[in-house]
Design a protein around this motif. Structure first.
Motif, PDB file in Angstrom:
ATOM      1  N   ASN A  34       0.829  -1.206   0.000  1.00 54.36           N
ATOM      2  CA  ASN A  34       0.000   0.000   0.000  1.00 54.36           C
ATOM      3  C   ASN A  34       0.863   1.254   0.000  1.00 54.36           C
ATOM      4  N   PHE A  35       0.598   2.119  -0.950  1.00 53.89           N
ATOM      5  CA  PHE A  35       1.216   3.442  -1.053  1.00 53.89           C
ATOM      6  C   PHE A  35       2.742   3.390  -1.069  1.00 53.89           C
ATOM      7  N   PRO A  36       3.313   2.638  -2.020  1.00 49.19           N
ATOM      8  CA  PRO A  36       4.769   2.590  -2.114  1.00 49.19           C
ATOM      9  C   PRO A  36       5.341   3.960  -2.452  1.00 49.19           C
ATOM     10  N   HIS A  37       6.501   4.244  -1.914  1.00 51.14           N
ATOM     11  CA  HIS A  37       7.192   5.505  -2.226  1.00 51.14           C
ATOM     12  C   HIS A  37       8.610   5.416  -1.709  1.00 51.14           C
ATOM     13  N   THR A  38       9.562   5.871  -2.491  1.00 44.68           N
ATOM     14  CA  THR A  38      10.961   5.846  -2.084  1.00 44.68           C
ATOM     15  C   THR A  38      11.302   6.982  -1.127  1.00 44.68           C
ATOM     16  N   GLY A  39      10.467   8.000  -1.071  1.00 50.10           N
ATOM     17  CA  GLY A  39      10.794   9.198  -0.309  1.00 50.10           C
ATOM     18  C   GLY A  39      11.490  10.233  -1.166  1.00 50.10           C
ATOM     19  N   GLU A  40      11.804   9.855  -2.391  1.00 47.05           N
ATOM     20  CA  GLU A  40      12.448  10.778  -3.326  1.00 47.05           C
ATOM     21  C   GLU A  40      11.399  11.315  -4.298  1.00 47.05           C
ATOM     22  N   PRO A  41      11.515  12.599  -4.658  1.00 53.21           N
ATOM     23  CA  PRO A  41      10.564  13.153  -5.627  1.00 53.21           C
ATOM     24  C   PRO A  41      10.973  12.808  -7.060  1.00 53.21           C
ATOM     25  N   SER A  42      11.125  11.514  -7.320  1.00 53.19           N
ATOM     26  CA  SER A  42      11.604  11.053  -8.617  1.00 53.19           C
ATOM     27  C   SER A  42      10.686   9.971  -9.151  1.00 53.19           C
ATOM     28  N   ILE A  43      10.095  10.229 -10.308  1.00 55.15           N
ATOM     29  CA  ILE A  43       9.248   9.224 -10.945  1.00 55.15           C
ATOM     30  C   ILE A  43      10.067   7.976 -11.244  1.00 55.15           C
ATOM     31  N   GLU A  44      11.284   8.169 -11.761  1.00 49.71           N
ATOM     32  CA  GLU A  44      12.125   7.034 -12.129  1.00 49.71           C
ATOM     33  C   GLU A  44      12.503   6.178 -10.920  1.00 49.71           C
ATOM     34  N   ALA A  45      12.818   6.800  -9.793  1.00 46.03           N
ATOM     35  CA  ALA A  45      13.182   6.039  -8.592  1.00 46.03           C
ATOM     36  C   ALA A  45      12.000   5.209  -8.099  1.00 46.03           C
ATOM     37  N   ASN A  46      10.802   5.772  -8.172  1.00 46.01           N
ATOM     38  CA  ASN A  46       9.614   5.041  -7.723  1.00 46.01           C
ATOM     39  C   ASN A  46       9.232   3.946  -8.701  1.00 46.01           C
ATOM     40  N   GLN A  47       9.474   4.162  -9.985  1.00 49.04           N
ATOM     41  CA  GLN A  47       9.268   3.091 -10.955  1.00 49.04           C
ATOM     42  C   GLN A  47      10.237   1.934 -10.682  1.00 49.04           C
ATOM     43  N   ALA A  48      11.474   2.262 -10.359  1.00 52.41           N
ATOM     44  CA  ALA A  48      12.462   1.223 -10.053  1.00 52.41           C
ATOM     45  C   ALA A  48      12.035   0.428  -8.818  1.00 52.41           C
ATOM     46  N   LEU A  49      11.489   1.110  -7.823  1.00 53.53           N
ATOM     47  CA  LEU A  49      10.977   0.433  -6.626  1.00 53.53           C
ATOM     48  C   LEU A  49       9.873  -0.550  -6.996  1.00 53.53           C
ATOM     49  N   LEU A  50       8.934  -0.107  -7.812  1.00 55.08           N
ATOM     50  CA  LEU A  50       7.829  -0.981  -8.221  1.00 55.08           C
ATOM     51  C   LEU A  50       8.321  -2.160  -9.054  1.00 55.08           C
ATOM     52  N   ARG A  51       9.238  -1.915  -9.983  1.00 59.50           N
ATOM     53  CA  ARG A  51       9.791  -3.022 -10.775  1.00 59.50           C
ATOM     54  C   ARG A  51      10.488  -4.038  -9.864  1.00 59.50           C
TER      55      ARG A  51
END
Length: 138
Positions: A34-51
């Motif tokens: 639920n509500f994944p987020h890296t804490g960084e304001p980066s679309i790419e970083a959050n995409q990497a987290l999801l992948r």
């Protein structure tokens, strides 16, 4: 979480979603993020987290019946993360999406935590959807 555990549901929290293969025990029926987020304001970083999540979670789901569920707010920047593409990268396909029951969960003690340390009201989650995925058959 305690109510789920009292009902006999095994819940694991505070795990590294990019390295789930180290979890012991039986395969999971459902893995919820639920509500994944890296804490960084980066679309790419959050995409990497999801992948990473979708690649890792395959190892701990029951064969042929396991599901992965991810909940995201349906506002910018979350809608730009390409959740379905990230899931496909890990070999998953979308089964369905449904509203996140924020008000119901809040009435049972759910508190939404964020990476920005700003308390969010339940109404902020009204747009959130939970996306349920299954392993794509090859």
């Amino acid at each position: 979480i305690e109510k789920l555990r009292e009902s006999g549901v095994e819940c694991r929290t505070s795990v590294d979603v990019a390295s789930l293969c180290g979890l012991s025990g039986d395969p999971f029926d459902v893995a919820v993020f639920n509500f994944p987020h890296t804490g960084e304001p980066s679309i790419e970083a959050n995409q990497a987290l999801l992948r990473s999540f979708f690649t890792s979670v395959r190892d701990v789901l029951g064969r042929g019946r396991g599901r992965a569920a991810v909940t995201l707010k349906q506002t910018w920047p979350y809608t730009e993360w390409g959740l379905e593409s990230c899931a496909a990268f890990g070999g998953f396909r979308l089964l369905k999406a449904y509203p996140f029951p924020a008000a119901v969960l809040h009435s049972h003690g759910y508190e939404h935590a964020t990476t920005d340390n700003i308390p969010h009201q339940v109404h902020v989650l009204e747009s959130a959807l939970t996306f349920e995925f299954a392993v794509r058959e090859v």
